[in-house]
Write an enzyme that holds these catalytic residues in place. Structure first.
Site, PDB file in Angstrom:
ATOM      1  N   GLU A  43      -1.613   1.227   1.108  1.00  0.00           N
ATOM      2  CA  GLU A  43      -0.972   1.674   2.215  1.00  0.00           C
ATOM      3  C   GLU A  43      -2.153   2.013   3.273  1.00  0.00           C
ATOM      4  OE1 GLU A  43       2.474   4.813   3.202  1.00  0.00           O
ATOM      5  OE2 GLU A  43       0.785   5.481   1.929  1.00  0.00           O
ATOM      6  N   LYS A 115       8.721   0.262   4.054  1.00  0.00           N
ATOM      7  CA  LYS A 115       8.616   1.704   3.371  1.00  0.00           C
ATOM      8  C   LYS A 115       9.914   2.392   3.751  1.00  0.00           C
ATOM      9  CE  LYS A 115       5.945   6.111   2.391  1.00  0.00           C
ATOM     10  NZ  LYS A 115       4.673   6.351   2.724  1.00  0.00           N
ATOM     11  N   CYS A 160       3.898   4.103  -1.544  1.00  0.00           N
ATOM     12  CA  CYS A 160       3.228   5.378  -1.647  1.00  0.00           C
ATOM     13  C   CYS A 160       4.721   6.360  -2.131  1.00  0.00           C
ATOM     14  CB  CYS A 160       2.734   5.691  -0.386  1.00  0.00           C
ATOM     15  SG  CYS A 160       1.733   7.543  -0.598  1.00  0.00           S
TER      16      CYS A 160
END
Length: 297
Positions: A43, A115, A160
């Protein structure tokens, strides 16, 4: 069934994009020399920068982003899949996407994923994050096929904090993904407590490979990340790891037959059933939606 060599690139990205691109390129070359067909970076590969003004000042439109251009070049040069775990991409109205991008062996872009879940948390010792102040959450899960001479492997995307939301991975597995991903910049505090167990759990409950490249160490903006980039097999065993938080590469052979074997032993993707939550007041709630190739009685 298909096999391929996957590599996780562990980085310590800082606030200078050019230095991060150079570090990324060097790790890709190291992975290719070790036989990788697919490489994944963490990330925020392009820049780890907590100051919003400085972040915005260094962003470039996707068509001109030097990291994206370099990733495409490396994919085409080495005829491999390059999966940028994520990088910051400017949107309208001063917002930013935390975007993963997958490039194919011809250097062309195959898929993107923004995300979905924002890291808005208050941890111990005063550590606090509000990702939603800068980033606009995505609203679309994504899968893409990695095609090799002996077949294809379907890849599911996450970034994440997404790994704490198991339904995202379940839906991708039901869409055919046998390889799941979660590139990250996990904080040291949460990583020490949860990193390994979360990634192993996502692999086990979906009977899928899990590949998670990570940021590691103390970054120029002051944050500290956990490292320990991992590849986990569908039975939950760690088969490759960059031990610690230093930059490096770990590589493993991915065999999609292992996912089929795990799912045959424990077919929970097919065994899921609809249910209601009883709140104790005697009222029947709406059935909880469960997807899959099954019909509720």
């Amino acid at each position: 069934m298909t096999t391929f060599r996957a590599a996780v690139l562990q980085m310590r990205s800082g606030t200078e994009p050019a230095a991060n691109i150079a570090a990324f390129s060097a790790l890709v070359e190291e992975a290719v020399a070790a036989g990788a067909d697919y490489v994944q970076s963490p990330e925020m590969t392009g820049m780890v920068q907590r100051d919003r003004a400085s972040l915005m000042a260094n962003l470039r439109p996707e068509a001109d982003d030097p990291l994206l251009l370099e990733a495409a070049r490396l994919a085409g040069r080495h005829q491999i899949y390059v999966h940028l775990g994520s990088t910051a991409v400017p949107l309208d109205e001063g917002r930013v996407a935390n975007r993963a991008v997958l490039f194919g062996p011809d250097g062309a872009r195959i898929a993107t994923y923004d995300k979905i879940h924002m890291f808005d948390v208050d941890l111990d010792n005063g550590e606090s994050w509000r990702e939603s102040r800068t980033y606009r959450p995505g609203g679309r899960a994504a899968v893409a096929d990695l095609v090799f001479d002996d077949g294809a492997a379907r890849l599911g995307f996450a970034v994440c904090y997404d790994m704490r939301f198991p339904h995202l991975f379940r839906e991708e597995a039901l869409a055919g993904a046998t390889v799941l991903t979660a590139p990250a910049a996990f904080t040291r505090q949460t990583g020490e407590a949860h990193w390994h167990v979360l990634l192993r759990a996502r692999a086990i409950e979906n009977g899928a490979w899990m590949i998670a490249a990570a940021q590691g160490g103390v970054h120029a903006d002051g944050r500290e990340t956990y490292g320990h980039s991992l590849i986990v097999d569908p039975w939950g065993q760690i088969v490759a790891e960059v031990d610690g938080d230093e930059p490096g590469v770990a590589i493993a052979t991915i065999d999609t037959a292992a996912a089929a074997t795990a799912r045959a032993k424990i077919p929970n993707l097919q065994n899921a059933r609809a249910f209601v939550v009883d709140a104790g007041d005697g009222a029947a709630g709406e059935p909880i939606r469960v997807t899959g190739a099954w019909a509720a009685e």
